[in-house]
Design a protein around this motif. Structure first.
Motif, PDB file in Angstrom:
ATOM      1  N   ARG A   1       6.841  -5.998   8.343  1.00 40.25           N
ATOM      2  CA  ARG A   1       6.896  -5.070   7.193  1.00 40.25           C
ATOM      3  C   ARG A   1       6.963  -3.605   7.492  1.00 40.25           C
ATOM      4  NH1 ARG A   1       2.330  -8.549   5.968  1.00 40.25           N
ATOM      5  NH2 ARG A   1       2.853 -10.337   4.751  1.00 40.25           N
TER       6      ARG A   1
ATOM      7  N   CYS B   1       9.166  -0.067   8.137  1.00 44.98           N
ATOM      8  CA  CYS B   1      10.424   0.449   7.326  1.00 44.98           C
ATOM      9  C   CYS B   1      11.570   0.766   8.537  1.00 44.98           C
ATOM     10  CB  CYS B   1      10.143   1.769   6.920  1.00 44.98           C
ATOM     11  SG  CYS B   1       9.428   3.046   7.871  1.00 44.98           S
TER      12      CYS B   1
ATOM     13  N   THR C   1      14.741  -2.146   8.423  1.00 45.28           N
ATOM     14  CA  THR C   1      15.217  -2.299   7.285  1.00 45.28           C
ATOM     15  C   THR C   1      16.727  -1.696   7.313  1.00 45.28           C
ATOM     16  OG1 THR C   1      14.396  -0.026   6.564  1.00 45.28           O
ATOM     17  CG2 THR C   1      13.069  -2.000   6.115  1.00 45.28           C
TER      18      THR C   1
ATOM     19  N   ASP D   1       3.165   3.008   8.873  1.00 44.07           N
ATOM     20  CA  ASP D   1       3.673   3.187   7.503  1.00 44.07           C
ATOM     21  C   ASP D   1       2.485   2.824   6.617  1.00 44.07           C
ATOM     22  OD1 ASP D   1       6.245   3.237   8.439  1.00 44.07           O
ATOM     23  OD2 ASP D   1       6.548   1.080   7.975  1.00 44.07           O
TER      24      ASP D   1
ATOM     25  N   TYR E   1      10.533  -1.975  -0.182  1.00 45.63           N
ATOM     26  CA  TYR E   1      10.442  -0.320   0.583  1.00 45.63           C
ATOM     27  C   TYR E   1      10.978   0.791  -0.054  1.00 45.63           C
ATOM     28  CZ  TYR E   1       9.890  -3.711   4.666  1.00 45.63           C
ATOM     29  OH  TYR E   1       9.353  -4.811   5.577  1.00 45.63           O
TER      30      TYR E   1
ATOM     31  N   HIS F   1      12.672   4.023   0.135  1.00 43.70           N
ATOM     32  CA  HIS F   1      12.953   4.864   1.257  1.00 43.70           C
ATOM     33  C   HIS F   1      13.064   6.172   0.409  1.00 43.70           C
ATOM     34  CE1 HIS F   1      13.744   1.291   3.353  1.00 43.70           C
ATOM     35  NE2 HIS F   1      14.769   0.910   2.398  1.00 43.70           N
TER      36      HIS F   1
ATOM     37  N   ASN G   1       6.073  -0.763   0.917  1.00 38.85           N
ATOM     38  CA  ASN G   1       5.990   0.121   2.006  1.00 38.85           C
ATOM     39  C   ASN G   1       6.287   1.139   1.539  1.00 38.85           C
ATOM     40  OD1 ASN G   1       6.862   1.474   4.153  1.00 38.85           O
ATOM     41  ND2 ASN G   1       6.807  -0.409   5.460  1.00 38.85           N
TER      42      ASN G   1
ATOM     43  N   GLU H   1       6.533   3.985   3.629  1.00 39.20           N
ATOM     44  CA  GLU H   1       6.906   4.575   4.748  1.00 39.20           C
ATOM     45  C   GLU H   1       5.711   5.692   5.215  1.00 39.20           C
ATOM     46  OE1 GLU H   1      11.001   5.870   4.437  1.00 39.20           O
ATOM     47  OE2 GLU H   1      11.640   3.854   4.358  1.00 39.20           O
TER      48      GLU H   1
END
Length: 294
Positions: free
Chosen positions: A26, A28, A31, A122, A230, A232, A263, A265
């Protein structure tokens, strides 16, 4: 030991996703956004061996470094391949952004030195909590959302797509400042956001746009993989108090129904980001390590 590295582009998103979709960390960094959108910044190059993806780039201090191989190989098997490859090239084998579970598994089997990367952990949250902000611990965030919705009753939230990508770009342009563009990482982030919007469908992203009176005031872009959503990109106008909290809640509630975690980040060691992320009461942290193989 042969590894043939080459550059990838957003057109390789599906190939990358095939290798990273089974990783359990999990993180980041594993990804599509973490690998392809940051490829120029970290100098990432990619190679495949035995159905496993290898990534070579630069550590934060400029040294040649490798990410944890992901795919069919175990962390220890991948590390052994990298150790042999680096020795053949006369390099000191260094892995970076290695999730804690993998770092500990490698350290239990291979001689190495571990160093936790401060500021690069994260923040992992339960999706349901971000979507509802329950309890006393989250009352400040909940109050800011409520205040935003009261003060701006004409707000709306819509999915990001071809029809509104131009509005998303206009919002990002309005938020850029001379200060942010003078910082190397933040300047690169501006380029990253443009690539994310240009290749939005190609990269398989999802996103949301928050408006007030039809005017875009906040934007979120993310990606789901496994049981994790996630985040971003998250940007909002400070002129609309509570816009950050509101777009975060609406994105989690609108796009995360099939996931358990979100998540958000790293904080990159920035105090403001740390306080904002801690304010959402993370369920746990995804710690990362530099790992020097001996």
């Amino acid at each position: 030991m042969q590894l043939d590295f080459c550059r990838y582009t957003p057109a390789d998103a599906q190939s990358v996703r095939r290798y990273i979709s089974g990783q359990p960390y999990r993180s980041c960094d594993f990804t599509v956004a973490g690998l392809l959108l940051w490829a120029d910044y970290y100098g990432y190059e990619f190679a495949v061996r035995d159905d496993t993806l290898f990534v070579r780039g630069r550590a934060e201090d400029g040294r040649t470094a490798y990410l944890l191989p992901v795919g069919a190989m175990t962390p220890v098997q991948g590390a052994e391949v990298l150790r042999a490859y680096c020795r053949g090239r006369g390099e000191a084998p260094l892995l970076t952004f290695v999730p804690q579970e993998a770092a500990e598994a490698i350290a239990a089997r291979l001689p190495c030195r571990l160093e936790q990367q401060a500021g690069w952990s994260d923040y992992l949250y339960l999706r349901e909590k971000l979507a509802t902000l329950p309890g006393n611990a989250l009352h400040r965030k909940r109050n800011r959302v409520s205040k935003f919705m009261r003060e701006f009753p004409d707000y709306s939230f819509e999915r990001l797509g071809n029809a509104n990508l131009a509005d998303a770009r206009a919002l990002i342009a309005s938020l850029q400042t001379a200060e942010s563009l003078s910082d190397e990482r933040l300047a690169y982030e501006a380029k990253l956001i443009e690539t994310a919007l240009t290749c939005f469908s190609e990269l398989g992203f999802s996103g949301g746009l928050l408006r007030v009176g039809g005017q875009p005031v906040a934007l979120t872009v993310g990606d789901s993989m496994g049981d994790t959503l996630y985040v971003h990109i998250e940007k909002a106008s400070r002129a609309f108090e509570g816009a950050y909290e509101t777009v975060n809640l609406l994105f989690a509630s609108s796009f995360g129904a099939d996931v358990v975690y979100v998540n958000r980040e790293e904080d990159m060691g920035l105090e403001g980001l740390r306080q904002a992320k801690e304010g959402y009461c993370p369920e746990r942290m995804v710690h990362k390590f530099n790992l020097a193989l001996e």
